[in-house]
Structures are given as structure tokens and as C-alpha cells.
Design a protein around this motif. Structure first.
Motif, mmCIF file in Angstrom:
data_model
loop_
_atom_site.group_PDB
_atom_site.id
_atom_site.type_symbol
_atom_site.label_atom_id
_atom_site.label_comp_id
_atom_site.label_asym_id
_atom_site.label_seq_id
_atom_site.Cartn_x
_atom_site.Cartn_y
_atom_site.Cartn_z
ATOM 1 N N THR A 147 51.961 40.768 20.290
ATOM 2 C CA THR A 147 51.909 39.321 20.469
ATOM 3 C C THR A 147 50.475 38.807 20.437
ATOM 4 N N THR A 163 58.701 35.921 21.988
ATOM 5 C CA THR A 163 60.127 36.234 21.802
ATOM 6 C C THR A 163 60.340 36.964 20.483
ATOM 7 N N ALA A 166 54.591 39.867 27.810
ATOM 8 C CA ALA A 166 54.349 39.919 26.373
ATOM 9 C C ALA A 166 53.294 38.884 25.972
ATOM 10 N N LEU A 178 59.292 40.517 21.000
ATOM 11 C CA LEU A 178 60.224 41.205 21.898
ATOM 12 C C LEU A 178 61.506 41.552 21.137
ATOM 13 N N ALA A 212 55.186 45.167 22.596
ATOM 14 C CA ALA A 212 55.332 43.748 22.275
ATOM 15 C C ALA A 212 54.120 42.961 22.770
ATOM 16 N N ARG A 213 53.598 43.352 23.924
ATOM 17 C CA ARG A 213 52.412 42.683 24.469
ATOM 18 C C ARG A 213 51.224 42.864 23.519
ATOM 19 N N LEU A 224 64.144 44.176 22.256
ATOM 20 C CA LEU A 224 64.368 43.703 23.627
ATOM 21 C C LEU A 224 65.002 42.312 23.625
ATOM 22 N N ALA A 272 64.064 38.781 28.119
ATOM 23 C CA ALA A 272 62.809 38.074 28.380
ATOM 24 C C ALA A 272 62.620 37.685 29.842
ATOM 25 N N VAL A 289 58.000 46.731 25.965
ATOM 26 C CA VAL A 289 57.293 45.518 26.403
ATOM 27 C C VAL A 289 55.793 45.693 26.168
ATOM 28 N N VAL A 313 59.199 39.776 31.666
ATOM 29 C CA VAL A 313 58.943 40.459 30.402
ATOM 30 C C VAL A 313 58.264 39.499 29.416
ATOM 31 N N LEU A 314 58.771 38.278 29.350
ATOM 32 C CA LEU A 314 58.182 37.300 28.422
ATOM 33 C C LEU A 314 56.728 37.008 28.792
#
Lengths: 350, 342
Positions: free
Chosen positions: A182, A148, A129, A151, A178-179, A156, A160, A175, A125-126
Motif C-alpha cells: 500500500t 482495500t 495496511a 488487502l 499489504a502494508r 484478505l 479490513a 497484512v 487491519v485496514l
């Protein structure tokens, strides 16, 4: 006004088929979508699209399947090349961009959220992102903090190190958002981002988006086939049908003044009390009316006012904005606004 | 009196055919005919107008044996120039095979078997699999097949490695370009259906039987097909939405290939590698006909001198080797799958 326009689409055409240029001439000569397909086998995807998308606002493009909305959003970052027309982002025509500049646009200035999430299944996930940072060649350490942060922001925390397949659909789309966040781009393209989610989660996600929008004021282009969703999110609403723009403008305005029977049929089914706001129905005046029932905010929905009035249609309300009276709402106007005009009435009324 | 005389007579080609001088080589049926009684030709017996039948009527038409001889001559004529190109290109293969064979045999068994167990652990992370590998190799060593097993294994390692090295890039090229795919698929089909023995024939003419690359090339040609096909398939099957997302975030095509397409195609590619290894094992037995060392030699001995016991036991050895190779590569495949889908 033009300073506030972030993305501007001008005379955009897209024709699918073997010889689009030739087909384009026929379209310019006035041939319609059905004729074109029957005669030349070309599909008219987009027909003379002109839209100004305001900066820091949410533009919703709504249409049924086959209306060309997904095709249109893919022109904004040139995942699809147009047959003719221009797309201006920050005043620059992105169709003039070379490959390198286009990649920078996609990395830095635009991000995209997809209907089917389209996360990388082999990355955590991290890492998902931080995808845009990875593409720029940055290390995980460089983006970990930023990724982070976003997320956590989309709810979330502590996920991560999971893989996308371990998350539910709603969480996967978080996600996805968040992507997009980010990457720190100003523009977010959302292609039916919530359509694949079940209704309750969809409402959650809509609320999340509105919340983020209040905070970040990104330029969001949102595609949907769901009118309720469109009305909930839109600052600027564009209704697409068979590849052309039927009507665009402020959603309240479209709702109260539908331009053609297609849109009347469309807006006939929705819960108007929940969507319409006081400001769209009130009379602008600074005079105090008789029989005052109370004060309401200009941005309240009619539903709130009905609840406040307890069904008494004789009362009038003072409409306030920032503590100042800006108008008066007669309950009778409110009730009248709740009844949609019959399809065809607009045409008859001129 | 030949069947098709009338054809040449009527067409006025008798002169072109030349006089019947009984020239050319006589075929087996001619000789048989001379020995027996001349029989009356009926419609029932009319032969297909083949080269041989037409030759009977007209000497200028070549016999079918001239055709095969022509092919052979042609091949022998280009052989030398072909060798100039192919020889240096394939020399590293000889070198790799020789060295692999030497290393695998030179290393003592008490190093080799634990090493193979370690590799199995690294690939599969399964104690059961390691135990299976240990048991199989111990058994093969116990019945004094250790050297042959190691030879076979060395050849498979080298050939499968080269297959992957060449096959994966070819598969990628096929996946990225429809034209390449269209032109390569018939070649892959041919390689896969051509009887394995047929590979050996031109190679025997091209290289000396003492050169390991002779059987190396045969094995690679036969075994490379699955890894090419499955790499192509795997990359084409990668989710279009994910590729679109990669584009939308501005990946270069290189980043897309190594960061998205190959990792997502890896399960298919590994399935191809598994098949490639199994096919090289099949071919390495046949290649013992052209001096490939290993268990195949024992099989061959079993056939040649009718040593039933040796034949059966070496056959069993090959089966054991196949089971080990299959299980180990499948364990690797399962781990990749688990990583992506967990």
C-alpha cells in the motif's frame, strides 16, 4: 547494467562494540572475526559487503543465523548505521541523507515486512495496511481504497475491520505484505518474512510473492535461512557466512558451480531436480539431435523432464524458448547434474 | 567523670574543648544520673561514642539535639525564600481543591449520584458496576456521610488528576532516557517508603493549615509514584519489533510516541492510575490530621474522642469508596485490554 541496479552496497562494514573505528583498522589489517572478538571484544557483524541488487528483481540474501543477514538488510534503510561503507539507492548514497530525507526514503521508496509481522495491535487491519499513508498525515478516507485493493489482492477480502490478534499468523503476514504494498514503494525489504509460518502456509506465501512479483516487478530484498525458499524466489542469490559474502550470482549457477566447500555442503541436501532448470543443463545448439523425445521449455524444471521421459535416459530433448529452438538437452547430462559434487571437489578441481 | 575524657586528653585537645563549666543543656540521662547514685563505670557500660557521650567529655562537641535543632533552623531560614517559589506554583492546586470541594458539595445529591453513575457507565459499560456505585453512595448518604464522602471524592479526583498530569510525562521522560530513569528511581523509592506522616511535617511549616494545598501536595507526593513507575515500565515494555516497524516506515519520534508507544503502554499506565487513586485514598485519611476534610475527619474523631461507632462506620465508608474506585478503574483497564487483545 548499472542502470538496472536499484540498490548497491559498497565496502560495507559493521562492527559492534565500544570502539568500532579502532576495531575496523584491525580488520583492514587482516584480522578475522574470531581473533577480533577474542582480542578486543568487538563483534564483526559485516565484513566488506559488496552487492548490486537488480531493479525489479528478487535478491535473496541467505545465511544461517549469526551470518549477519538481518544486520545487512537493516543497513538498507539505515535502521542500523554502518561502521564504514556506502549504500546507494537509486544512485544516491543514503548515508548522506539527513533525518528528514531518510524518513522520506522509508515512507515513500522502501517498505519492510518483518518476521514477527510487527503490526500495530491497536489498529484494524485496514489501518495497519494504510500505515504509511497515516504517517504522511493522510486520512483514512484517502487511503481506504488503495489499502482495500491490496488487502483484496493478498487474499484478505472482508477482513479490513478485524484486529491483527483476531487473525492467524499467515493472515497477519498477508497484512504485513499489504502494508508494504500500500505504501507504493519500489523497494520491498523482507526480513525472514515467512520463517515464522508453518510449511504449507509458507509455500502459499512464496507462491503469492512470486505471483505479485510477476505482476508488479518490485525490487525485493528477501532474507532467509532456508535454501529451498531462497532458490524458489531468487533472481540473484547472495550467500552470507560469518558476515562476509561467500558467493553471489544466479542461483542455478551457484548450484552447479559452488565456489567453496561451505556452499557445496549447503546445496548437497536439496532436491536438485525440482530446483534446476533445463536452461542451466542444456547444450546451446540449433542442430537437431538423434532420438528426440520431445520438446521442453527452457524454464522447465528437471523434474518435469524426468516425468516426461518416463525414466528413459537415452533420449534427447529440444529446448524451446518462445517457439524457437535454443538448445538440446541430453538426458545423460540431466542425470549427471542431479548428483551434487562432493564437498572439497571444487577446491581439488581448481 | 565522662567516658571519653581520655580521648581528648591524649590527643591534646583539652584546650580546644574548653573548661567544663557544666554548660550546654543537660540531657535526660544527666538529670537521672544526678538524682541517683553515681555508679562505677565498667567496660560493660561504655556508651557508643555518640554526640551526647562525646559532649560529656568535651563541651565543644555539639549534642545531638543541636543537630536536630540545626536542621530545624536551616529549614526555617530557607522557608521564606522557598515559599516565594513554591507558593505561586502550588496556588492553582489550592484553587482547584477549593472549587472541586465546593462543586461536589453544592450540587444536590439527586444530581450528583446519577452523574457518578453515568460516569461509571461511560468508563466501564457494565450495569452491575453502575448498580454497585448507586448502592454504595445511597448507603453512605443514608447514614448521613454524604457530605464527607463527596469531600473525600473531590480531593481524590483533583489529586489523582494532577498525579496523572505530572506523572505520565515524567514516566515518558524516564522511559526515553536511562539517565533520567537512574536519577529519578531513588527519589521515587524515597517517596514511596517515607512514612506518610513525615511528609506533613515540613509542609506544615511551609504553608498555613488553612490552605488546601497543604494536604494536596502531601497526597500528590505520596500517590504520584505508581503512575510514574508504570508509565516508564509500560513504554519500555512495548514490543521492540513494533517500534522497529514504526521506524522502518518513517515515523517521527512524536508519531511513535503518540501513535504506538502510549497506546500500547496504556494497560500499564491505567494500572498505575488505579494504584495512584488507591494511594491518594489512603493518604487523604492521614491528611485529615492537617485539616483535609472528608471521611478522614470522622476517623480522626473516632480516635480522638473514642467514638467507636463513628470510627468503624467511617472506616467502612472508606472501604466502600476504595472498592468503587478500584472496580471502576479496573473496568476501564479491562476494556482497554479487551480492545487490544480481542
Amino acid at each position: 547494467m548499472s542502470d538496472d541496479v536499484k540498490i548497491s552496497v559498497r565496502n560495507l562494514y559493521k562492527i559492534f562494540g565500544g570502539n568500532p573505528q579502532e576495531a575496523l583498522e584491525k580488520v583492514h589489517a587482516g584480522m578475522g572475526k574470531v581473533e577480533l572478538q577474542a582480542e578486543t571484544g568487538h563483534v564483526l557483524g559485516l565484513n566488506d559487503i559488496n552487492i548490486d541488487m537488480p531493479a525489479g528483481k528478487t535478491t535473496v540474501i541467505m545465511g544461517l543465523s549469526g551470518s549477519g543477514k538481518s544486520t545487512l538488510i537493516r543497513h538498507l534503510n539505515r535502521l542500523i548505521e554502518p561502521t564504514a561503507g556506502e549504500v546507494y539507492v537509486n544512485g544516491e548514497n543514503i548515508l548522506d541523507y539527513n533525518e528528514r530525507r531518510l524518513r522520506r526514503l522509508r515512507q515513500k521508496e522502501m517498505s519492510m515486512v518483518f518476521q514477527k509481522f510487527a503490526l500495530l495491535p491497536h489498529r484494524t487491519v485496514l489501518e495497519n495496511a494504510g500505515m504509511s499513508w497515516t504517517i504522511e498525515g493522510k486520512s483514512k478516507r484517502a487511503y481506504a481504497e488503495e489499502a482495500t485493493k491490496w488487502l483484496d489482492r493478498v487474499g484478505l477480502e472482508g477482513q479490513a475491520d478485524q484486529y491483527p490478534a483476531q487473525l492467524s499468523g499467515g493472515m497477519q503476514q498477508r497484512v504485513g505484505i499489504a502494508r508494504a504494498l500500500t505504501s507504493n514503494s519500489d523497494i520491498m525489504l523482507m526480513d525472514e518474512a515467512f520463517s515464522a509460518l508453518d510449511p504449507l502456509i509458507r509455500t502459499d506465501m512464496q507462491d503469492l510473492l512470486i505471483e505479485l512479483q510477476d505482476e508488479l516487478a518490485k525490487t525485493v530484498v528477501f532474507i532467509t535461512h532456508d535454501l529451498d525458499e531462497a532458490l524458489k524466489l531468487a533472481d540473484h542469490l547472495v550467500i552470507l557466512k560469518d558476515g562476509y559474502v561467500v558467493q553471489q550470482g544466479e542461483p542455478q549457477n551457484i548450484l552447479l558451480h559452488p565456489k567453496d566447500p561451505y556452499i557445496e555442503a549447503f546445496v548437497g541436501d536439496i532436491n536438485r531436480a525440482r530446483v534446476l532448470r533445463v536452461r542451466s543443463v542444456m547444450q546451446k545448439t540449433s542442430e537437431r539431435p538423434d532420438n528426440v523425445g520431445g520438446e521442453v521449455d527452457h524454464d522447465d524444471t528437471l523434474e518435469n523432464v524426468i516425468a516426461l521421459s518416463e525414466g528413459d535416459t537415452t533420449k534427447n530433448y529440444i529446448v524451446m524458448r518462445n517457439g524457437q529452438q535454443i538448445g538440446v538437452l541430453h538426458m545423460r547430462d540431466l542425470v549427471r547434474a542431479l548428483v551434487p559434487r562432493k564437498p572439497g571437489e571444487a577446491a581439488a578441481a581448481g | 567523670m565522662a567516658n571519653y575524657d581520655f580521648l581528648f586528653d591524649n590527643l591534646g585537645l583539652r584546650g580546644w574543648c574548653g573548661e567544663d563549666e557544666g554548660g550546654g543543656l543537660s540531657s535526660m540521662s544527666d538529670l537521672m544520673g544526678q538524682a541517683g547514685e553515681e555508679t562505677e563505670d565498667t567496660l560493660w557500660d561504655t556508651p557508643f561514642p555518640s554526640l551526647d557521650a562525646l559532649h560529656d567529655s568535651c563541651n565543644t562537641i555539639p549534642q545531638s539535639r543541636d543537630l536536630t535543632r540545626g536542621l530545624e533552623r536551616g529549614f526555617l531560614d530557607i522557608k521564606d525564600s522557598l515559599k516565594v517559589v513554591v507558593d505561586p506554583l502550588t496556588q492553582p492546586l489550592s484553587w482547584a481543591l477549593e472549587n472541586a470541594l465546593w462543586i461536589m458539595q453544592a450540587a444536590p445529591w439527586w444530581m450528583m449520584i446519577p452523574l457518578l453513575m453515568l460516569v461509571t457507565w461511560g468508563v466501564g459499560r457494565s450495569g452491575k458496576l453502575v448498580a454497585l456505585v448507586a448502592a454504595c453512595f445511597s448507603f453512605l448518604a443514608f447514614i448521613d456521610f454524604y457530605d464527607h464522602t463527596m469531600q473525600t471524592l473531590a480531593i481524590i479526583f483533583v489529586c489523582a488528576f494532577i498525579c496523572v498530569l505530572l506523572g505520565v510525562p515524567i514516566g515518558i521522560a524516564m522511559a526515553r532516557n536511562d539517565r533520567v530513569q537512574k536519577s529519578l528511581i531513588p527519589i521515587l523509592d524515597m517517596l514511596q517508603t517515607l512514612p506518610p506522616f513525615v511528609y506533613l511535617i515540613p509542609l506544615i511549616f511551609l504553608f498555613s493549615v488553612t490552605e488546601p494545598k497543604l494536604y494536596g501536595i502531601a497526597i500528590i507526593l505520596y500517590a504520584i509514584v505508581p503512575v510514574v513507575r508504570l508509565t516508564d515500565l509500560g513504554i519500555r515494555l512495548v514490543d521492540k519489533d513494533v517500534i522497529e516497524a514504526a521506524d522502518a516506515f518513517g515515523m517521527t519520534s512524536r508519531q511513535k510516541l503518540f501513535g504506538v508507544q502510549i497506546p500500547l503502554a496504556l494497560p500499564n499506565i491505567m494500572a498505575g492510575v488505579n494504584q495512584t487513586i488507591m494511594m491518594s485514598l489512603a493518604m487523604v485519611v492521614i491528611a485529615s490530621l492537617v485539616s483535609a476534610p472528608g471521611l478522614g475527619v470522622l476517623v480522626l474523631r473516632g480516635i480522638r474522642s473514642l467514638e467507636l461507632g463513628v470510627g468503624l462506620l467511617s472506616g467502612l465508608g472508606i472501604v466502600l469508596l476504595a472498592i468503587i474506585l478500584d472496580r471502576v478503574t479496573k473496568a476501564a483497564l479491562a476494556r482497554i485490554n479487551a480492545e487490544q487483545k480481542s
